[in-house]
Design a protein around this motif. Structure first.
Motif, PDB file in Angstrom:
ATOM      1  N   THR A  43      22.184 -27.978 -60.314  1.00 50.12           N
ATOM      2  CA  THR A  43      21.797 -26.505 -60.400  1.00 50.12           C
ATOM      3  C   THR A  43      21.994 -25.646 -61.486  1.00 50.12           C
ATOM      4  N   ALA A  44      22.939 -25.735 -61.990  1.00 46.55           N
ATOM      5  CA  ALA A  44      23.241 -24.938 -63.428  1.00 46.55           C
ATOM      6  C   ALA A  44      22.096 -25.123 -64.473  1.00 46.55           C
ATOM      7  N   PHE A  45      21.678 -26.387 -64.607  1.00 44.59           N
ATOM      8  CA  PHE A  45      20.549 -26.643 -65.625  1.00 44.59           C
ATOM      9  C   PHE A  45      19.286 -26.308 -65.025  1.00 44.59           C
ATOM     10  N   ALA A  46      19.084 -26.414 -63.674  1.00 44.74           N
ATOM     11  CA  ALA A  46      17.760 -26.048 -63.272  1.00 44.74           C
ATOM     12  C   ALA A  46      17.627 -24.438 -63.108  1.00 44.74           C
ATOM     13  N   TYR A  47      19.068 -23.706 -63.102  1.00 44.28           N
ATOM     14  CA  TYR A  47      18.919 -22.259 -63.316  1.00 44.28           C
ATOM     15  C   TYR A  47      18.400 -21.806 -64.740  1.00 44.28           C
ATOM     16  N   GLY A  48      19.243 -22.541 -65.445  1.00 41.85           N
ATOM     17  CA  GLY A  48      19.209 -22.293 -67.030  1.00 41.85           C
ATOM     18  C   GLY A  48      17.728 -22.476 -67.679  1.00 41.85           C
ATOM     19  N   THR A  49      17.159 -23.451 -67.132  1.00 41.98           N
ATOM     20  CA  THR A  49      15.926 -24.130 -67.797  1.00 41.98           C
ATOM     21  C   THR A  49      14.723 -23.188 -67.253  1.00 41.98           C
ATOM     22  N   ILE A  86      27.473 -13.231 -63.823  1.00 44.06           N
ATOM     23  CA  ILE A  86      27.624 -12.149 -62.903  1.00 44.06           C
ATOM     24  C   ILE A  86      26.672 -12.506 -61.659  1.00 44.06           C
ATOM     25  N   ALA A  87      25.485 -12.889 -61.951  1.00 40.25           N
ATOM     26  CA  ALA A  87      24.543 -13.213 -61.166  1.00 40.25           C
ATOM     27  C   ALA A  87      25.234 -14.531 -60.310  1.00 40.25           C
ATOM     28  N   TRP A  88      25.630 -15.477 -60.785  1.00 43.66           N
ATOM     29  CA  TRP A  88      26.260 -16.753 -60.182  1.00 43.66           C
ATOM     30  C   TRP A  88      27.333 -16.132 -59.127  1.00 43.66           C
ATOM     31  N   VAL A  89      28.295 -15.120 -59.697  1.00 43.00           N
ATOM     32  CA  VAL A  89      29.623 -14.610 -59.044  1.00 43.00           C
ATOM     33  C   VAL A  89      28.995 -13.845 -57.884  1.00 43.00           C
ATOM     34  N   VAL A  90      28.037 -12.817 -57.994  1.00 46.46           N
ATOM     35  CA  VAL A  90      27.515 -11.994 -57.050  1.00 46.46           C
ATOM     36  C   VAL A  90      26.983 -12.775 -55.821  1.00 46.46           C
ATOM     37  N   LEU A  91      25.836 -13.396 -56.511  1.00 47.74           N
ATOM     38  CA  LEU A  91      24.724 -13.845 -55.506  1.00 47.74           C
ATOM     39  C   LEU A  91      25.107 -15.391 -55.019  1.00 47.74           C
ATOM     40  N   VAL A 255      16.655 -17.109 -57.560  1.00 50.07           N
ATOM     41  CA  VAL A 255      17.393 -17.158 -56.591  1.00 50.07           C
ATOM     42  C   VAL A 255      17.482 -18.285 -55.625  1.00 50.07           C
ATOM     43  N   GLN A 256      16.278 -19.100 -55.563  1.00 48.78           N
ATOM     44  CA  GLN A 256      16.174 -20.170 -54.748  1.00 48.78           C
ATOM     45  C   GLN A 256      17.092 -20.986 -55.197  1.00 48.78           C
ATOM     46  N   LYS A 257      17.493 -21.119 -56.276  1.00 50.11           N
ATOM     47  CA  LYS A 257      18.300 -22.223 -56.919  1.00 50.11           C
ATOM     48  C   LYS A 257      19.694 -22.153 -56.054  1.00 50.11           C
ATOM     49  N   PHE A 258      20.145 -20.993 -55.794  1.00 50.96           N
ATOM     50  CA  PHE A 258      21.397 -20.824 -54.913  1.00 50.96           C
ATOM     51  C   PHE A 258      21.264 -21.516 -53.697  1.00 50.96           C
ATOM     52  N   TYR A 259      19.964 -21.333 -53.149  1.00 49.43           N
ATOM     53  CA  TYR A 259      19.800 -22.061 -51.849  1.00 49.43           C
ATOM     54  C   TYR A 259      20.167 -23.494 -51.676  1.00 49.43           C
ATOM     55  N   ALA A 260      20.136 -24.076 -52.553  1.00 50.27           N
ATOM     56  CA  ALA A 260      20.109 -25.825 -52.723  1.00 50.27           C
ATOM     57  C   ALA A 260      21.529 -25.917 -53.005  1.00 50.27           C
ATOM     58  N   ILE A 261      22.458 -25.338 -53.358  1.00 51.27           N
ATOM     59  CA  ILE A 261      23.808 -25.711 -53.753  1.00 51.27           C
ATOM     60  C   ILE A 261      24.410 -26.382 -52.704  1.00 51.27           C
ATOM     61  N   LYS A 262      25.252 -27.389 -53.192  1.00 52.33           N
ATOM     62  CA  LYS A 262      25.772 -28.538 -52.388  1.00 52.33           C
ATOM     63  C   LYS A 262      27.115 -27.821 -51.612  1.00 52.33           C
ATOM     64  N   THR A 269      31.759 -24.481 -60.532  1.00 55.97           N
ATOM     65  CA  THR A 269      31.217 -25.543 -61.788  1.00 55.97           C
ATOM     66  C   THR A 269      29.968 -24.963 -62.292  1.00 55.97           C
ATOM     67  N   GLY A 270      29.100 -24.604 -61.391  1.00 59.02           N
ATOM     68  CA  GLY A 270      27.789 -24.275 -61.987  1.00 59.02           C
ATOM     69  C   GLY A 270      27.673 -22.989 -62.670  1.00 59.02           C
ATOM     70  N   THR A 271      28.635 -21.926 -62.055  1.00 63.64           N
ATOM     71  CA  THR A 271      28.739 -20.693 -62.703  1.00 63.64           C
ATOM     72  C   THR A 271      29.090 -20.810 -64.365  1.00 63.64           C
ATOM     73  N   ILE A 272      29.947 -21.739 -64.504  1.00 68.57           N
ATOM     74  CA  ILE A 272      30.562 -21.975 -65.899  1.00 68.57           C
ATOM     75  C   ILE A 272      29.547 -22.540 -66.580  1.00 68.57           C
TER      76      ILE A 272
END
Length: 504
Positions: A43-49, A86-91, A255-262, A269-272
């Motif tokens: 998820t983190a790499f999907a968000y970043g890339t 902050i996006a990960w923390v808030v959303l 934002v759709q990346k957050f929909y798929a988090i396990k 972990t993904g936030t870091i």
């Protein structure tokens, strides 16, 4: 031969992952969200890339590095802190909880169910589809000068080949294929950007020598402006930071990346991971671009600068092995962003436009067929635009981000936290974001599309609460039902929260 070999290996891995992931794309939920079972690293790499592509490496780094010097590194820092941390923390957590509760798979679907409005859902799907196209074209455009520097191959051939390969692995493997490929591509980006920065600085005699050379570049503002802390134009620099950082909060493909988090652990972990990734990749890209003034690029007779050629020129003197790494780096960034864009667009158009309006009895199998067909259609349209791009990369991306984030950011953010948002306020945000962006394209009353995008987002954040206070509220009982998922009691480990008796 080295460069070609690296490309062949890269493409073979991408396609292999696509076919490996096809088992996860057997139903709509698996194709669009990977079954909502994607771990923190993916998820983190999907968000970043998805965040950083050729647009950043070639377009933004070159243009803003040339304009603001080393101060452009602040853009990368803003991307890491505001756009990732902050996006990960808030959303992150709230998006995952509420979208699962509403059984929502796309951002337009969230608007439709959160505000109980089919018309909002349809309007949002059309906005997403239309304004994701210039963003996709800008990603292709970012590769033109780079391939021209590295290979004696027509840019059009490169665009078509890349589009075909990206389309193939997304059509076959869906979201899980993009997530696995994003992990591989992200690792390439991390190592590649570090190697390139070291090589470029070495060519200027090292870091201190390069900074000294940059400080000697004349500026109308003050001596050494391009090597200074805030650069020659801090106000416009702030506009870029806002657009490229806050903008991710309202982009459907992000934002759709957050929909798929396990799980909860995956969120933490993904936030870091996502933040550290952004520090290295975005910070590195803009830091490299900060030396654009000493790249050898000269303004034309009319004073214009070919910004998209700056980074390729800086890299042209590197050894073949490093140029090969750069090509794979930029391809990685671009293909990951493209896969995210085309998947978001096709799923949105299918689930939020065609199904509710035209083919209401669409079963699971038909939905998958429609998404795959539209995915190919979206790629074809973006390729046609990319073959004759209308503007610099940064302008294309500024238009897309400004419209999407200007329309979606405020109603999505407020919709997660505040029960008082009204349907009229959401419509006002849509009109505001699209209205400012489109009118500015023709009237040009805001000098820069970048600043126009930043203004769109800020305007939406003001308009939504103001209009919500002045217009009829949604039915209280229904809104409470939507938010009840956030009040559900769960059991957690003591390291997360102290036992009740200790709190007493």
């Amino acid at each position: 031969m080295i460069k070609v070999a690296l490309l062949i290996i890269f493409f073979a891995v991408m396609i292999g992952i696509g076919f490996y992931s096809r088992k996860h794309a057997a139903d709509v939920d698996g194709f669009v969200l990977g079954g909502r079972s994607v771990g923190p690293w993916l998820t983190a790499f999907a968000y970043g890339t998805s965040y950083f592509s050729a647009v950043v490496f070639v377009g933004y780094a070159g243009q803003f590095g040339y304009k603001y010097g080393l101060a452009s590194t602040w853009i990368g820092i803003g991307n890491a802190l505001l756009g990732s941390l902050i996006a990960w923390v808030v959303l992150g957590r709230r998006t995952r909880i509420m979208t699962k509760h509403l059984k929502s798979m796309t951002m337009p679907d969230f608007f439709g169910k959160r505000y109980e409005s089919k018309s909002l859902r349809v309007a949002a799907s059309m906005i997403a589809f239309v304004f994701l196209i210039p963003y996709t074209a800008s990603v292709y455009n970012g590769l033109s000068n780079l391939f021209g520097m590295a290979f004696d191959v027509d840019y059009r051939v490169c665009v078509i080949v890349m589009a075909l390969l990206t389309g193939l692995y997304v059509i076959v493997g869906g979201y899980m294929a993009t997530a696995l490929n994003d992990l591989v591509q992200g690792i390439i980006m991390l190592f590649g950007i570090v190697a390139v920065i070291a090589a470029v600085l070495s060519g200027h005699g090292g870091f201190m020598a390069a900074v000294k050379e940059l400080a000697g570049v004349p500026s109308d503002v003050m001596p050494g402006a391009y090597a200074s802390f805030f650069g020659p134009d801090p106000l416009n620099l702030l506009g870029v930071v806002i657009l490229t950082s806050l903008g991710t909060w309202g982009l459907p493909q992000m934002v759709q990346k957050f929909y798929a988090i396990k799980s909860e652990k995956a969120v933490r972990t993904g936030t870091i991971i996502s933040t550290l990734f952004a520090v290295v990749v975005a910070g590195g890209c803009y830091f490299l671009g900060g030396f654009s003034q000493i790249s050898g690029v000269q303004p034309a007779a009319d004073g214009t600068v070919a910004y998209d050629t700056i980074i390729p020129m800086m890299l042209s003197s590197l050894p073949d092995i490093l140029i090969g790494i750069v090509i794979v780096l930029v391809l990685s960034a671009s293909m990951s962003t493209l896969s995210s864009l085309v998947l978001t667009s096709s799923s949105t158009l299918t689930l939020d436009f065609i199904k509710p309006l035209f083919v209401k009895d669409m079963d699971e199998k038909k939905q998958l067929i429609w998404m795959r067909v539209l995915l190919a259609f979206f790629i074809i349209i973006s390729v046609v635009i990319a073959l004759d791009p209308p503007a610099f990369i940064a302008q294309l991306m500024g238009i897309s981000w400004g419209a999407l984030a200007g329309a979606f950011l405020a109603p999505f953010l407020y919709g997660l936290y505040w029960k008082g948002v009204t349907k009229a306020a959401v419509w006002a945000s849509f009109v505001c974001g699209i209205g400012i962006t489109v009118s500015n394209m023709f009237l040009n009353y805001i000098n820069s599309p970048i600043n126009a995008g930043a203004i769109c987002m800020i305007a939406g954040l003001i308009v939504v609460p103001v209009v919500s206070l002045l217009t009829p509220k949604m039915e209280r009982q229904k809104v409470d039902g939507i938010f009840e998922c956030l009040e559900e009691k769960v059991t957690v480990e003591q390291k997360v929260a102290l036992p009740k008796e200790e709190n007493d």
